[in-house]
Design a protein around this motif. Sequence first.
Motif, PDB file in Angstrom:
ATOM      1  N   MET A 136     -58.669  11.695  97.755  1.00  0.00           N
ATOM      2  CA  MET A 136     -58.197  10.339  97.529  1.00  0.00           C
ATOM      3  C   MET A 136     -57.300   9.801  98.642  1.00  0.00           C
ATOM      4  O   MET A 136     -56.928   8.642  98.615  1.00  0.00           O
ATOM      5  CB  MET A 136     -57.501  10.237  96.170  1.00  0.00           C
ATOM      6  N   ASP A 137     -56.995  10.608  99.644  1.00  0.00           N
ATOM      7  CA  ASP A 137     -56.307  10.062 100.811  1.00  0.00           C
ATOM      8  C   ASP A 137     -57.290   9.725 101.931  1.00  0.00           C
ATOM      9  O   ASP A 137     -56.904   9.344 103.024  1.00  0.00           O
ATOM     10  CB  ASP A 137     -55.200  10.986 101.315  1.00  0.00           C
ATOM     11  N   TYR A 138     -58.578   9.846 101.641  1.00  0.00           N
ATOM     12  CA  TYR A 138     -59.635   9.426 102.554  1.00  0.00           C
ATOM     13  C   TYR A 138     -59.877   7.939 102.286  1.00  0.00           C
ATOM     14  O   TYR A 138     -60.237   7.548 101.168  1.00  0.00           O
ATOM     15  CB  TYR A 138     -60.880  10.270 102.303  1.00  0.00           C
ATOM     16  N   PHE A 139     -59.621   7.104 103.285  1.00  0.00           N
ATOM     17  CA  PHE A 139     -59.578   5.660 103.069  1.00  0.00           C
ATOM     18  C   PHE A 139     -60.822   5.092 102.366  1.00  0.00           C
ATOM     19  O   PHE A 139     -60.679   4.275 101.450  1.00  0.00           O
ATOM     20  CB  PHE A 139     -59.312   4.905 104.381  1.00  0.00           C
ATOM     21  N   PRO A 140     -62.051   5.479 102.747  1.00  0.00           N
ATOM     22  CA  PRO A 140     -63.203   4.918 102.036  1.00  0.00           C
ATOM     23  C   PRO A 140     -63.196   5.230 100.532  1.00  0.00           C
ATOM     24  O   PRO A 140     -63.588   4.391  99.724  1.00  0.00           O
ATOM     25  CB  PRO A 140     -64.403   5.563 102.724  1.00  0.00           C
ATOM     26  N   ASN A 141     -62.719   6.406 100.142  1.00  0.00           N
ATOM     27  CA  ASN A 141     -62.635   6.740  98.719  1.00  0.00           C
ATOM     28  C   ASN A 141     -61.565   5.899  98.028  1.00  0.00           C
ATOM     29  O   ASN A 141     -61.766   5.394  96.923  1.00  0.00           O
ATOM     30  CB  ASN A 141     -62.339   8.226  98.526  1.00  0.00           C
ATOM     31  N   GLU A 142     -60.416   5.786  98.681  1.00  0.00           N
ATOM     32  CA  GLU A 142     -59.335   4.963  98.124  1.00  0.00           C
ATOM     33  C   GLU A 142     -59.811   3.524  97.935  1.00  0.00           C
ATOM     34  O   GLU A 142     -59.656   2.927  96.872  1.00  0.00           O
ATOM     35  CB  GLU A 142     -58.117   4.983  99.051  1.00  0.00           C
ATOM     36  N   ARG A 143     -60.392   2.963  98.983  1.00  0.00           N
ATOM     37  CA  ARG A 143     -60.849   1.564  98.935  1.00  0.00           C
ATOM     38  C   ARG A 143     -61.905   1.383  97.849  1.00  0.00           C
ATOM     39  O   ARG A 143     -61.906   0.386  97.112  1.00  0.00           O
ATOM     40  CB  ARG A 143     -61.431   1.173 100.300  1.00  0.00           C
ATOM     41  N   CYS A 144     -62.816   2.341  97.740  1.00  0.00           N
ATOM     42  CA  CYS A 144     -63.862   2.277  96.724  1.00  0.00           C
ATOM     43  C   CYS A 144     -63.259   2.198  95.326  1.00  0.00           C
ATOM     44  O   CYS A 144     -63.654   1.345  94.528  1.00  0.00           O
ATOM     45  CB  CYS A 144     -64.761   3.506  96.848  1.00  0.00           C
ATOM     46  N   VAL A 176     -60.114   1.388  94.404  1.00  0.00           N
ATOM     47  CA  VAL A 176     -59.307   0.179  94.228  1.00  0.00           C
ATOM     48  C   VAL A 176     -60.224  -1.026  93.985  1.00  0.00           C
ATOM     49  O   VAL A 176     -60.009  -1.818  93.054  1.00  0.00           O
ATOM     50  CB  VAL A 176     -58.371  -0.048  95.433  1.00  0.00           C
ATOM     51  N   ASP A 177     -61.258  -1.158  94.794  1.00  0.00           N
ATOM     52  CA  ASP A 177     -62.193  -2.276  94.628  1.00  0.00           C
ATOM     53  C   ASP A 177     -62.951  -2.178  93.310  1.00  0.00           C
ATOM     54  O   ASP A 177     -63.142  -3.175  92.617  1.00  0.00           O
ATOM     55  CB  ASP A 177     -63.179  -2.339  95.794  1.00  0.00           C
ATOM     56  N   PHE A 178     -63.400  -0.978  92.957  1.00  0.00           N
ATOM     57  CA  PHE A 178     -64.123  -0.772  91.704  1.00  0.00           C
ATOM     58  C   PHE A 178     -63.252  -1.185  90.518  1.00  0.00           C
ATOM     59  O   PHE A 178     -63.709  -1.891  89.620  1.00  0.00           O
ATOM     60  CB  PHE A 178     -64.535   0.697  91.579  1.00  0.00           C
ATOM     61  N   CYS A 179     -62.007  -0.740  90.531  1.00  0.00           N
ATOM     62  CA  CYS A 179     -61.116  -1.044  89.412  1.00  0.00           C
ATOM     63  C   CYS A 179     -60.756  -2.529  89.351  1.00  0.00           C
ATOM     64  O   CYS A 179     -60.542  -3.070  88.268  1.00  0.00           O
ATOM     65  CB  CYS A 179     -59.865  -0.173  89.488  1.00  0.00           C
TER      66      CYS A 179
END
Length: 69
Positions: free
Chosen positions: A22-30, A32-35
């Motif tokens: 979860m500190d991998y930016f694409p996962n974090e962004r995914c 946050v955007d999904f939620c």
Amino acid sequence: IAAVRTLVPGIDLDTITFVGRMDYFPNERCMVDFCRDVWPRLRARRPAVKLQIVGAAPTAPVQALARLD
């Protein structure tokens, strides 16, 4: 849905699990955007749906998602 239950006994069709660091930016962004964009619509259609975010080193924005309803 009935076909999925038959193929995978015990599956919980009301649980979505995202697994990733979860500190991998694409996962974090995914997440946050999904939620922000998808989760409210899913909850409106399926009030029992649950989301599990599983992964090491969650950033502050990911941790903040735990407070969403």
